[in-house]
Design a protein around this motif. Structure first.
Motif, mmCIF file in Angstrom:
data_model
loop_
_atom_site.group_PDB
_atom_site.id
_atom_site.type_symbol
_atom_site.label_atom_id
_atom_site.label_comp_id
_atom_site.label_asym_id
_atom_site.label_seq_id
_atom_site.Cartn_x
_atom_site.Cartn_y
_atom_site.Cartn_z
ATOM 1 N N ASN A 268 0.987 -0.948 0.170
ATOM 2 C CA ASN A 268 0.065 0.004 -0.336
ATOM 3 C C ASN A 268 1.046 1.246 0.171
ATOM 4 O OD1 ASN A 268 0.664 -0.285 2.374
ATOM 5 N ND2 ASN A 268 -0.980 -0.504 3.040
ATOM 6 N N ALA A 269 1.781 1.160 -0.269
ATOM 7 C CA ALA A 269 3.051 2.238 0.239
ATOM 8 C C ALA A 269 2.768 3.028 -1.395
ATOM 9 C CB ALA A 269 4.341 2.258 -0.010
ATOM 10 N N ALA A 270 3.122 4.399 -1.731
ATOM 11 C CA ALA A 270 2.531 4.942 -2.687
ATOM 12 C C ALA A 270 4.211 4.597 -3.914
ATOM 13 C CB ALA A 270 2.330 6.452 -2.921
ATOM 14 N N GLU A 271 3.260 4.311 -5.191
ATOM 15 C CA GLU A 271 4.961 3.958 -6.243
ATOM 16 C C GLU A 271 4.655 5.357 -7.280
ATOM 17 O OE1 GLU A 271 6.687 2.345 -5.394
ATOM 18 O OE2 GLU A 271 5.531 0.219 -4.879
ATOM 19 N N THR A 272 3.452 5.687 -8.150
ATOM 20 C CA THR A 272 3.632 7.207 -8.579
ATOM 21 C C THR A 272 2.861 8.270 -8.073
ATOM 22 O OG1 THR A 272 3.246 5.389 -10.516
ATOM 23 C CG2 THR A 272 2.771 7.585 -10.755
ATOM 24 N N LEU A 273 3.047 9.539 -8.513
ATOM 25 C CA LEU A 273 2.549 10.809 -7.811
ATOM 26 C C LEU A 273 2.096 11.297 -8.861
ATOM 27 C CD1 LEU A 273 1.798 12.898 -5.860
ATOM 28 C CD2 LEU A 273 4.279 13.423 -6.280
ATOM 29 N N LEU A 274 0.699 11.948 -9.673
ATOM 30 C CA LEU A 274 -0.051 12.535 -10.631
ATOM 31 C C LEU A 274 0.117 13.621 -9.773
ATOM 32 C CD1 LEU A 274 -1.796 10.007 -11.804
ATOM 33 C CD2 LEU A 274 0.356 10.375 -12.471
ATOM 34 N N ASP B 11 8.922 2.775 -15.814
ATOM 35 C CA ASP B 11 8.187 3.142 -14.146
ATOM 36 C C ASP B 11 6.919 3.317 -13.824
ATOM 37 O OD1 ASP B 11 10.897 3.710 -13.380
ATOM 38 O OD2 ASP B 11 11.300 5.384 -15.024
ATOM 39 N N TRP B 12 6.507 3.787 -15.134
ATOM 40 C CA TRP B 12 4.953 3.479 -14.804
ATOM 41 C C TRP B 12 3.687 2.510 -14.039
ATOM 42 C CZ3 TRP B 12 4.605 8.784 -14.092
ATOM 43 C CH2 TRP B 12 5.481 9.489 -15.139
ATOM 44 N N ALA B 13 4.205 1.707 -14.446
ATOM 45 C CA ALA B 13 3.674 -0.413 -14.288
ATOM 46 C C ALA B 13 4.949 -0.673 -13.060
ATOM 47 C CB ALA B 13 4.328 -0.322 -15.699
ATOM 48 N N LYS B 14 5.411 0.326 -12.736
ATOM 49 C CA LYS B 14 6.584 -0.722 -11.442
ATOM 50 C C LYS B 14 6.016 -0.340 -10.316
ATOM 51 C CE LYS B 14 11.308 -1.185 -10.605
ATOM 52 N NZ LYS B 14 13.010 -1.275 -11.316
ATOM 53 N N TYR C 68 7.768 -0.531 -6.902
ATOM 54 C CA TYR C 68 9.522 -0.403 -6.565
ATOM 55 C C TYR C 68 9.088 -0.816 -5.403
ATOM 56 C CZ TYR C 68 9.854 3.332 -10.320
ATOM 57 O OH TYR C 68 10.102 4.163 -11.508
ATOM 58 N N LEU C 69 8.535 -1.052 -4.409
ATOM 59 C CA LEU C 69 8.485 -1.463 -3.063
ATOM 60 C C LEU C 69 10.315 -0.762 -2.524
ATOM 61 C CD1 LEU C 69 7.744 -4.965 -3.398
ATOM 62 C CD2 LEU C 69 6.710 -3.046 -2.357
ATOM 63 N N ALA C 70 10.178 0.366 -3.175
ATOM 64 C CA ALA C 70 11.464 0.990 -2.608
ATOM 65 C C ALA C 70 11.647 2.086 -2.780
ATOM 66 C CB ALA C 70 12.857 0.249 -4.035
ATOM 67 N N LEU C 71 12.483 2.660 -1.898
ATOM 68 C CA LEU C 71 12.626 4.562 -2.050
ATOM 69 C C LEU C 71 12.622 4.796 -3.539
ATOM 70 C CD1 LEU C 71 14.674 5.705 1.212
ATOM 71 C CD2 LEU C 71 12.270 5.243 0.932
ATOM 72 N N GLU C 72 11.479 4.918 -3.895
ATOM 73 C CA GLU C 72 11.617 5.490 -5.433
ATOM 74 C C GLU C 72 10.342 5.585 -6.148
ATOM 75 O OE1 GLU C 72 13.949 3.471 -8.518
ATOM 76 O OE2 GLU C 72 14.313 1.626 -7.645
ATOM 77 N N LEU C 73 9.863 6.358 -6.594
ATOM 78 C CA LEU C 73 8.609 7.107 -6.872
ATOM 79 C C LEU C 73 8.640 7.640 -8.664
ATOM 80 C CD1 LEU C 73 5.474 8.091 -5.816
ATOM 81 C CD2 LEU C 73 7.281 10.166 -5.607
ATOM 82 N N ALA C 74 8.134 7.768 -9.393
ATOM 83 C CA ALA C 74 7.456 8.527 -10.431
ATOM 84 C C ALA C 74 6.401 9.162 -10.633
ATOM 85 C CB ALA C 74 6.994 6.846 -11.515
ATOM 86 N N VAL C 75 6.394 10.238 -11.129
ATOM 87 C CA VAL C 75 6.049 11.581 -11.169
ATOM 88 C C VAL C 75 6.209 12.198 -12.252
ATOM 89 C CG1 VAL C 75 5.587 13.577 -10.257
ATOM 90 C CG2 VAL C 75 8.077 12.031 -9.394
ATOM 91 N N ARG C 76 4.064 12.549 -12.418
ATOM 92 C CA ARG C 76 3.769 12.658 -13.803
ATOM 93 C C ARG C 76 3.031 14.141 -13.518
ATOM 94 N NH1 ARG C 76 -0.290 10.161 -18.213
ATOM 95 N NH2 ARG C 76 -0.425 11.846 -19.165
ATOM 96 N N VAL C 77 3.258 14.794 -14.150
ATOM 97 C CA VAL C 77 1.879 16.447 -14.833
ATOM 98 C C VAL C 77 0.621 15.625 -15.148
ATOM 99 C CG1 VAL C 77 1.940 18.629 -14.609
ATOM 100 C CG2 VAL C 77 4.155 17.487 -13.672
ATOM 101 N N ILE D 203 -4.277 6.552 -14.054
ATOM 102 C CA ILE D 203 -4.756 5.089 -13.201
ATOM 103 C C ILE D 203 -4.969 4.264 -14.108
ATOM 104 C CG2 ILE D 203 -5.834 5.181 -10.769
ATOM 105 C CD1 ILE D 203 -5.797 7.467 -10.572
ATOM 106 N N ARG D 204 -6.926 4.402 -14.604
ATOM 107 C CA ARG D 204 -6.966 3.224 -15.557
ATOM 108 C C ARG D 204 -5.776 2.459 -16.597
ATOM 109 N NH1 ARG D 204 -12.560 6.599 -17.346
ATOM 110 N NH2 ARG D 204 -13.709 6.301 -16.181
ATOM 111 N N THR D 205 -4.828 2.928 -16.831
ATOM 112 C CA THR D 205 -3.751 2.599 -17.753
ATOM 113 C C THR D 205 -2.616 1.703 -16.731
ATOM 114 O OG1 THR D 205 -4.208 4.330 -19.411
ATOM 115 C CG2 THR D 205 -1.924 2.910 -19.465
ATOM 116 N N TRP D 206 -2.283 2.340 -15.740
ATOM 117 C CA TRP D 206 -1.605 1.184 -14.527
ATOM 118 C C TRP D 206 -2.122 0.728 -14.007
ATOM 119 C CZ3 TRP D 206 2.850 1.222 -18.476
ATOM 120 C CH2 TRP D 206 2.615 1.860 -19.289
ATOM 121 N N THR D 207 -2.885 0.647 -13.109
ATOM 122 C CA THR D 207 -3.279 0.967 -11.787
ATOM 123 C C THR D 207 -3.320 -0.763 -12.258
ATOM 124 O OG1 THR D 207 -4.262 0.068 -10.188
ATOM 125 C CG2 THR D 207 -5.764 0.458 -12.242
#
Length: 435
Positions: free
Chosen positions: A273-279, A326-329, A331-340, A351-355
């Motif tokens: 339940n850790a965040a992996e992508t920030l929009l 990155d959008w698909a991953k 990470y389970l680590a200190l990594e995060l994907a970010v998109r505007v 989210i529908r594409t990658w959730t």
């Protein structure tokens, strides 16, 4: 301690694996009958006894776990999985506390789901009843050994555990403690059994024990879950990978949003339940990302972003170009994907594409935006202005969880006691015959 097959015996396990696992399953089926009529008091007393026994065995459990963590660290296990594997005295106490919390919950067995009297006088009740024998296949998570056993016992089930090689010593000691505590309470030790000594072939045999094992729950990485779903002839409740998104809307309180994103990403990274992508909505991207990326980078988070996210990064913060990987991953680590993104629609489309259908969050002060997000995002859990880390059985009042289901049949989201039951129709008549 109770006599169970130990890893030392594994060398002698060859073609006899399937018969041995099926024998374990038969013993589990017999043991489960002892709980069919057990009172809540009996089950709760057993849970408290197990909790006390775990605390009393803390030193032994932690020492065994240290062997596992040292071995896996030397083998190159990443930090997120090592964190899942590790047990400390405080974590053992927390595991015991979770058992006591489960004991305090209502017993679902015997609950009337629905009932009525038909015009012809037949009286109907649909009751909650135990599954019978629950199989668990999981990786590097010795806490799951206890959570699964505790929830299974309270809901009237026997459990067969396959905890994987990474936690082999931890689980060996924990299962001994559980079985001894059950015996001391006058309950069958075989309510909790492990097939760890039989390795991966044992896991396959468990997947094929249809008719003896009533349901199988895999909990771990994507590869494990795919294997169990594809291989098993036993019915499976699929728990899911957590490719979890947090969307910061244009109306969000940015200070609260920074705090939520930091918690969702860094509070504990090796969990589903850790965040992996920030929009982030374009209208607040510059202001928000200036704060958020600095905070994330300062916490050691490696950042991957699209072009606009990279442009909004403050001086000194490195954001590498994000790819589809990155959008698909997860990470389970200190990594995060970010998109505007330019709109709520674009965020929902991403989210529908990658959730993975686990948990998705929106941070907003716009009621309409939150209602649309809740209605249009297809996930087991949707958070509004709250960290994704709350998708957890303990946090949601279930006491503990046996996993987080991302499928849509029978159970979805954190699975507690009710999700480990099925139903039985009871029809009472007075000489009724069908015309």
């Amino acid at each position: 301690m109770s006599a169970v097959t130990t890893p030392a015996a594994t060398a002698q396990v060859t073609s006899d694996v399937e018969p041995a696992v099926r024998d374990i399953a038969r013993r589990s089926k017999v043991a489960s009958r002892a709980l069919a009529t057990a009172s809540r008091g009996t089950k709760d007393a057993a849970l408290h006894a197990i909790a006390d026994a775990l605390v009393a065995a803390t030193d032994e459990i932690v020492a065994a776990n240290a062997e596992d963590t040292a071995r896996e660290r030397a083998a190159g296990m990443d930090d997120g999985l090592l964190d899942r594997l590790a047990l400390t005295p405080a974590r053992v106490e927390a595991i015991a506390a979770a058992l006591r919390a489960v004991a305090a919950l209502p017993d679902p067995v015997g609950d009337v789901v629905r009932g009525q009297t038909l015009p012809n006088g037949l009286r109907l009740r649909q009751l909650r009843v135990p599954m019978g024998v629950v199989g668990m296949i999981y990786e590097a998570r010795p806490n799951v050994t206890v959570d699964a056993a505790g929830l299974a016992l309270k809901s009237g089930n026997a459990v067969i555990l396959r905890g994987g090689s990474a936690a082999i010593r931890s689980n060996e000691v924990i299962v001994h403690v559980l079985r001894d505590a059950l015996a001391a309470q006058g309950l069958p030790e075989d309510l909790v059994q492990t097939i760890d000594p039989y390795g991966r072939p044992g896991g396959v045999a468990l997947m094929h024990a249809r008719g003896l094992v009533d349901v199988l729950i895999p909990r771990g990485g994507a590869s494990l879950i795919r294997t169990v779903v594809a291989e098993s002839t036993v019915p499976v409740i699929e728990t899911g990978v957590g490719n979890v998104h947090v969307y910061v809307d244009a109306s969000a309180d940015l200070d609260k949003a920074v705090a939520i994103v930091m918690n969702a990403k860094t509070q504990r990274v090796g969990v589903c339940n850790a965040a992996e992508t920030l929009l982030v909505h374009a209208d607040v991207a510059d202001a928000f990302l200036d704060k958020a990326l600095a905070a994330l980078s300062g916490a050691g988070v490696v950042l991957h972003g699209d072009e606009r996210a990279r442009a909004a990064a403050p001086d000194g913060v490195v954001v590498t170009p994000a790819t589809d990987e990155d959008w698909a991953k997860e990470y389970l680590a200190l990594e995060l994907a970010v998109r505007v993104v330019d709109s709520l629609d674009e965020a929902i489309d991403h989210i529908r594409t990658w959730t993975s259908g686990h948990t998705e969050a929106i941070l907003t002060n716009d009621l309409g935006a939150s209602e649309r997000f809740v209605a249009e995002v297809d996930a087991a859990a949707v958070m509004v202005n709250a960290s994704t880390r709350f998708t957890d059985g303990g946090e949601l009042g279930l006491g503990a969880e046996i996993g987080i289901s991302t499928q849509k049949l029978h159970a979805r989201g954190p699975m507690g006691l009710a999700e480990l039951t099925t139903t039985k129709w009871v029809v009472q008549g007075d000489g009724h015959v069908r015309p």
